[in-house]
Design a protein around this motif. Sequence first.
Motif, mmCIF file in Angstrom:
data_model
loop_
_atom_site.group_PDB
_atom_site.id
_atom_site.type_symbol
_atom_site.label_atom_id
_atom_site.label_comp_id
_atom_site.label_asym_id
_atom_site.label_seq_id
_atom_site.Cartn_x
_atom_site.Cartn_y
_atom_site.Cartn_z
ATOM 1 N N PRO A 1 48.747 -116.015 36.541
ATOM 2 C CA PRO A 1 47.814 -115.093 37.216
ATOM 3 C C PRO A 1 48.155 -114.925 38.692
ATOM 4 O O PRO A 1 48.500 -115.878 39.389
ATOM 5 C CB PRO A 1 46.458 -115.766 37.020
ATOM 6 C CG PRO A 1 46.622 -116.610 35.796
ATOM 7 C CD PRO A 1 48.035 -117.090 35.820
ATOM 8 N N LEU A 2 48.054 -113.697 39.172
ATOM 9 C CA LEU A 2 48.303 -113.414 40.578
ATOM 10 C C LEU A 2 47.115 -113.860 41.423
ATOM 11 O O LEU A 2 45.951 -113.664 41.055
ATOM 12 C CB LEU A 2 48.555 -111.921 40.768
ATOM 13 C CG LEU A 2 49.741 -111.328 39.999
ATOM 14 C CD1 LEU A 2 49.858 -109.842 40.246
ATOM 15 C CD2 LEU A 2 51.034 -112.026 40.379
ATOM 16 N N THR A 3 47.439 -114.454 42.573
ATOM 17 C CA THR A 3 46.385 -114.921 43.470
ATOM 18 C C THR A 3 45.939 -113.790 44.387
ATOM 19 O O THR A 3 46.551 -112.715 44.441
ATOM 20 C CB THR A 3 46.899 -116.086 44.315
ATOM 21 O OG1 THR A 3 47.928 -115.602 45.195
ATOM 22 C CG2 THR A 3 47.475 -117.192 43.439
ATOM 23 N N ALA A 4 44.874 -114.042 45.136
ATOM 24 C CA ALA A 4 44.389 -113.050 46.105
ATOM 25 C C ALA A 4 45.447 -112.774 47.169
ATOM 26 O O ALA A 4 45.617 -111.632 47.616
ATOM 27 C CB ALA A 4 43.094 -113.549 46.751
ATOM 28 N N HIS A 5 46.217 -113.811 47.532
ATOM 29 C CA HIS A 5 47.293 -113.608 48.512
ATOM 30 C C HIS A 5 48.393 -112.724 47.932
ATOM 31 O O HIS A 5 48.959 -111.871 48.636
ATOM 32 C CB HIS A 5 47.861 -114.961 48.946
ATOM 33 C CG HIS A 5 46.888 -115.805 49.708
ATOM 34 N ND1 HIS A 5 46.439 -115.480 50.976
ATOM 35 C CD2 HIS A 5 46.269 -116.965 49.365
ATOM 36 C CE1 HIS A 5 45.600 -116.405 51.386
ATOM 37 N NE2 HIS A 5 45.470 -117.318 50.428
ATOM 38 N N ASP A 6 48.700 -112.920 46.633
ATOM 39 C CA ASP A 6 49.713 -112.075 45.992
ATOM 40 C C ASP A 6 49.270 -110.609 46.000
ATOM 41 O O ASP A 6 50.042 -109.705 46.343
ATOM 42 C CB ASP A 6 49.963 -112.530 44.555
ATOM 43 C CG ASP A 6 50.625 -113.895 44.491
ATOM 44 O OD1 ASP A 6 51.350 -114.231 45.440
ATOM 45 O OD2 ASP A 6 50.413 -114.609 43.501
ATOM 46 N N TRP A 7 48.038 -110.378 45.614
ATOM 47 C CA TRP A 7 47.539 -108.991 45.578
ATOM 48 C C TRP A 7 47.473 -108.391 46.983
ATOM 49 O O TRP A 7 47.672 -107.188 47.155
ATOM 50 C CB TRP A 7 46.168 -108.938 44.922
ATOM 51 C CG TRP A 7 46.202 -109.024 43.416
ATOM 52 C CD1 TRP A 7 45.680 -109.994 42.634
ATOM 53 C CD2 TRP A 7 46.815 -108.078 42.539
ATOM 54 N NE1 TRP A 7 45.917 -109.734 41.311
ATOM 55 C CE2 TRP A 7 46.615 -108.552 41.217
ATOM 56 C CE3 TRP A 7 47.516 -106.884 42.727
ATOM 57 C CZ2 TRP A 7 47.074 -107.869 40.103
ATOM 58 C CZ3 TRP A 7 47.966 -106.196 41.621
ATOM 59 C CH2 TRP A 7 47.760 -106.686 40.319
ATOM 60 N N ALA A 8 47.224 -109.232 47.968
ATOM 61 C CA ALA A 8 47.193 -108.727 49.342
ATOM 62 C C ALA A 8 48.568 -108.210 49.753
ATOM 63 O O ALA A 8 48.684 -107.189 50.457
ATOM 64 C CB ALA A 8 46.719 -109.827 50.291
ATOM 65 N N ARG B 1 54.811 -114.037 48.157
ATOM 66 C CA ARG B 1 54.805 -114.161 49.612
ATOM 67 C C ARG B 1 56.014 -113.444 50.205
ATOM 68 O O ARG B 1 57.156 -113.695 49.813
ATOM 69 C CB ARG B 1 54.800 -115.632 50.016
ATOM 70 C CG ARG B 1 53.499 -116.358 49.704
ATOM 71 C CD ARG B 1 53.527 -117.802 50.169
ATOM 72 N NE ARG B 1 54.476 -118.602 49.404
ATOM 73 C CZ ARG B 1 54.217 -119.160 48.236
ATOM 74 N NH1 ARG B 1 53.011 -119.005 47.694
ATOM 75 N NH2 ARG B 1 55.133 -119.877 47.610
ATOM 76 N N GLY B 2 55.774 -112.567 51.171
ATOM 77 C CA GLY B 2 56.838 -111.820 51.822
ATOM 78 C C GLY B 2 57.130 -110.480 51.175
ATOM 79 O O GLY B 2 57.990 -109.727 51.656
ATOM 80 N N LEU B 3 56.452 -110.138 50.075
ATOM 81 C CA LEU B 3 56.719 -108.873 49.378
ATOM 82 C C LEU B 3 56.498 -107.671 50.288
ATOM 83 O O LEU B 3 57.241 -106.670 50.223
ATOM 84 C CB LEU B 3 55.833 -108.767 48.127
ATOM 85 C CG LEU B 3 55.941 -107.466 47.329
ATOM 86 C CD1 LEU B 3 57.327 -107.345 46.704
ATOM 87 C CD2 LEU B 3 54.859 -107.409 46.247
ATOM 88 N N ALA B 4 55.505 -107.744 51.150
ATOM 89 C CA ALA B 4 55.179 -106.601 52.002
ATOM 90 C C ALA B 4 56.286 -106.261 52.983
ATOM 91 O O ALA B 4 56.241 -105.210 53.634
ATOM 92 C CB ALA B 4 53.871 -106.876 52.759
ATOM 93 N N HIS B 5 57.311 -107.108 53.079
ATOM 94 C CA HIS B 5 58.446 -106.799 53.954
ATOM 95 C C HIS B 5 59.143 -105.508 53.524
ATOM 96 O O HIS B 5 59.643 -104.758 54.372
ATOM 97 C CB HIS B 5 59.434 -107.976 53.921
ATOM 98 C CG HIS B 5 60.728 -107.695 54.609
ATOM 99 N ND1 HIS B 5 60.889 -107.796 55.981
ATOM 100 C CD2 HIS B 5 61.931 -107.282 54.119
ATOM 101 C CE1 HIS B 5 62.141 -107.470 56.296
ATOM 102 N NE2 HIS B 5 62.789 -107.152 55.190
ATOM 103 N N GLY C 1 44.394 -112.654 35.723
ATOM 104 C CA GLY C 1 45.215 -112.097 36.782
ATOM 105 C C GLY C 1 44.610 -110.884 37.452
ATOM 106 O O GLY C 1 45.138 -110.396 38.452
ATOM 107 N N LEU C 2 43.543 -110.355 36.893
ATOM 108 C CA LEU C 2 42.926 -109.159 37.475
ATOM 109 C C LEU C 2 41.714 -109.489 38.342
ATOM 110 O O LEU C 2 41.170 -108.590 39.001
ATOM 111 C CB LEU C 2 42.486 -108.202 36.352
ATOM 112 C CG LEU C 2 43.603 -107.715 35.413
ATOM 113 C CD1 LEU C 2 43.011 -106.795 34.353
ATOM 114 C CD2 LEU C 2 44.680 -106.987 36.201
ATOM 115 N N LYS C 3 41.297 -110.763 38.339
ATOM 116 C CA LYS C 3 40.080 -111.111 39.068
ATOM 117 C C LYS C 3 40.203 -110.832 40.561
ATOM 118 O O LYS C 3 39.248 -110.400 41.215
ATOM 119 C CB LYS C 3 39.748 -112.588 38.839
ATOM 120 C CG LYS C 3 39.343 -112.897 37.405
ATOM 121 C CD LYS C 3 39.026 -114.375 37.238
ATOM 122 C CE LYS C 3 38.611 -114.678 35.809
ATOM 123 N NZ LYS C 3 38.327 -116.126 35.610
ATOM 124 N N SER C 4 41.390 -111.108 41.097
ATOM 125 C CA SER C 4 41.589 -110.936 42.539
ATOM 126 C C SER C 4 42.213 -109.595 42.879
ATOM 127 O O SER C 4 42.549 -109.346 44.047
ATOM 128 C CB SER C 4 42.479 -112.063 43.076
ATOM 129 O OG SER C 4 41.936 -113.324 42.782
#
Length: 1014
Positions: free
Chosen positions: A918-925, A900-904, A946-949
């Motif tokens: 595993p990374l969530t859909a929010h993480d990949w977003a 969360r906040g990585l896109a900053h 971790g690749l599903k999303s």
Amino acid sequence: MEPAVLGGKLASSLVAPLMKKLFVTDQPGAGLVDRPVRLTRLVSFRGEQRTLGDKEVRVLAGRLVADSLDSPGEPAFPRDEETAVADALAARLLALGDLDMDDVQAVRLGHRELARRLRCGAPAATTGLSSDARYFLDSATEWACLHILEFFTRRSTFVARTLVAQTRGQAELIAKVDELITRVPRPDARDTDFERRYLRYVAEQHNRITIYGIDLRDSPDRWPLEVAYLSLEATAEEDRTTLPGEHAEPERTVRLPAEDALLTHDRVLLRGDAGSGKTTLVQWLAVTTSRDGDRIPYVLPLRTLVRADTLPAPAAFLTAVGCPLAPPEGWAERVLGAGRGLVLVDGLDEIPAADRHRARDWLLALVSAFPGNRWLLTSRPTAVRPDWLAAEGFRELALTPMRRADVTTFVRRWHAAARAPEYEADLLDALRTKRDLARLATNPLMCGLICALHRERRGYLPTGRKELYDAALTMLLARRDRERGMAAVELSEEAQLELLQRLAYALVLSGRTEMEAGTAEGIVERALPSVASAAGQGDASTVLRALLLRSGLLRQPAEGVLDFVHRTFQDYLGARYAVEEGHLDVIAGRAGDTQWEDVIRMAVAHARPGERAALLRRLLAQDTPRLTLLALACLEHATALDPAVRAEVEARAGALIPPASTEDAKALAEAGPLVLELLPGPEGLTDAQAHGITVTASLLAEHEQDGALAVLRRFRAHPALNVRRQLVGTWNRFDTREYTTEVLDHLDRTDLYLTCATDAQLTALGGMRPWKRLVFRGGHTWPDILAAVTDPGAVESLTLSDNPALTDLREVAAFQSVRELELTRCPSARGFGQLTSLPVDSLTVIGAADLDGLRGMTSLGALSLLQQLPGSRLTDCLPVAAHLEFLFLGLGTTVNTGLRGLAHWRSLQVLSLAEITPLTAHDWAEVARLPHLTGLYLNTRVFPGGLKSMPVLPRITELGLIAFRGHEGVSVLPARLPGVRKVSLWPWPGSTEPLDPTPFEALFPEAEVILSEG
């Protein structure tokens, strides 16, 4: 009437007024001035202070009974018994004045027992009463006693008197318990007394050792351990997986004094060559621990223990090793159960291979049953495979060969103990100038023999290993009984050798190092007819006893058991007999057993030229790298040999030299120091071959520093980065100052990091021209670091590792030009806000105290973190104003924050994630919102979940897969990452199976697939 109803009727409104009239007014104090206050002093109708007479008590009792009958409800007893009941109650109350006890004793009795005593005080009072009347009378008495006791407990004197009574009672109890302890000692007292005696016994039993050769000519057989003990080093190899974007480091060698092996690890497997000092170290640990008294040492030689069908339980430890002391029953279990034991199991290599697994199971059962103790197991290096006990938590250490300084120290102590100072200087000069001699002085055994030979021969010393053994045997076997003041049979040197080598060969064939005395006697008996000079000295028992007394090679470690003073002599004499008897086929057939390596080398030394050639051909015929290198090592002992055979051995070994990889280099080093003479210089070598040569020479530095340094010196101008890194990384294997002068000061330092771990290295750093990239490992104080760096302003990269002394990061500000900063395992480091004035572009933090102030750093372009982040978003902790282009988030870092906040950080170009969650859909977003991200590194333990999303990320051109095994499900990646043009694979740490890049080349036909070694 029910008791509850009666209790209500006899409540405070009825009984309490009566009690007030019966007892005198409360008096202050505890009543200690006079005799104890009795109830007779308290009751108002007794003694000189009487204010209430017999008549008044009877009136009060009558009133109480009358009021009870007048209460609403059914009468408690017939009314015609009212007078009789009142008289009975009055009689019982008047009995209070006859009780001989104080108020404290009355309260201790309780109301029921007090009521019983009142009933006994007036037994005739109930005569003629009905059962209901008697029941009422008993109940009334008990309730009256309750109020009496309540009255007592409210008196001010009661508390004081109670404390006095308790104190007196406790004093009496303590006195009785002390008397009981005196008569019957506690188990722990018996343990303590025994431990004092046992520790004294251990300290005395193991505090004397034999220093080879000094027990000549009127010298004592054994010498104090403090004189003979030499503190040697133990090493452990530790690999460190390189993170993406980090500089690679050579294999890390951790060094520590051998006697400190158990300070940081409770379980240690210590390996060491023959004569390296393993048993002496065990003795040293036993003696020093006994004197400290913090633990209870058990010295358990395995060769002694395996004679029994079953290895001993703790209760039998002392009996098994012949300790004459008898411990209290259960003592050993109590010691180990409390985690106070130091169990020293010596000589795994000295028992047959078939018994080693039995010994392993026995040891692990003890470790499991008694956690918290310290365990040391010693062995020769090749007795068991690497990591033999690693899964059970045993750290593997290896005793290193003696360095030049160690040899010097040993020689000086030896001559001091032998009282022969006139030979010391000449021998030290010979060890410095005669290379062959110096190569032999690698362990305490050989150093002791060299010292003894030098003294015995007044300065003459042989140069080859066989010649040294021959001379040592002559010295040991030629001693006469008169030299030790003993009368014994005369045995010539040749007769002793003949008998000893037969005993040695029997042990070699059996794979043992100990022999039953009866078995040895049988061997001697069969040999006597062919050994004429021995046959005339008596029967086999007499001759064997003479060998024990005279040879200096045999000893009797326990009743009925014989062994050689050292395995080296057993192998040497066993090989000698095998050659004499023509058993070369037997020797060659055992070449696959690493325990026979020394026997084979000595057989080549003893054999005639034709026999040597045949034996070496047998080794080559098996066509394995190890045996080819063994044949190469045997050339050292082949004085005369068919040139064709020598050429063949060297040619076959030439396929192994120069080594093409690090693994090949390690295998080559197993052949020993002879390899150093065959290693070529850098001319004509590929970079990989040059690196392999430097690795081999670095490993052999532990056996022969001078020869290894001569090889490495040739490569100091080599341009390849991996070669220069190896030259820097092996600094700690050599004399610090000499290596600095001969190698380090000549290196091209481009992209090169210098690691300083010891005080000596810090001192040497101060004398070198400035380095731009420095690594300080260990708990060095900041003043020491600054004193070692003559020009802090020249340092551009600084790493501080494993340093608990580093606290305030403001001290780092002295390095004004540092652009790359790494803090690894500095648990007290804090204050990142103090670094804002520095031009730090790359920051790595692993295990700092906290990350306070990191958010305010603005100059960072690369950030690597391996510790849990505070907050719920990355922006709560990471530098929000920094123009980050590279970000590594290690295992456990994002447990609270996720991505969360990585896109900053829209400037990110490379993202490396070591998380296994595993990374969530929010993480990949968040990842998908990074417009400049082209490099993505992932830990494959997140696959496939971790690749599903994972969305399509068309801008990613470089993909890195960390900890890759080869079987992970990655087939979805090409569709999700259509722009990938480079794929880097990092194998699973410790994996020995090479990765096959073919499947990735098929998945990414337009990409370059690279297998990384870091």
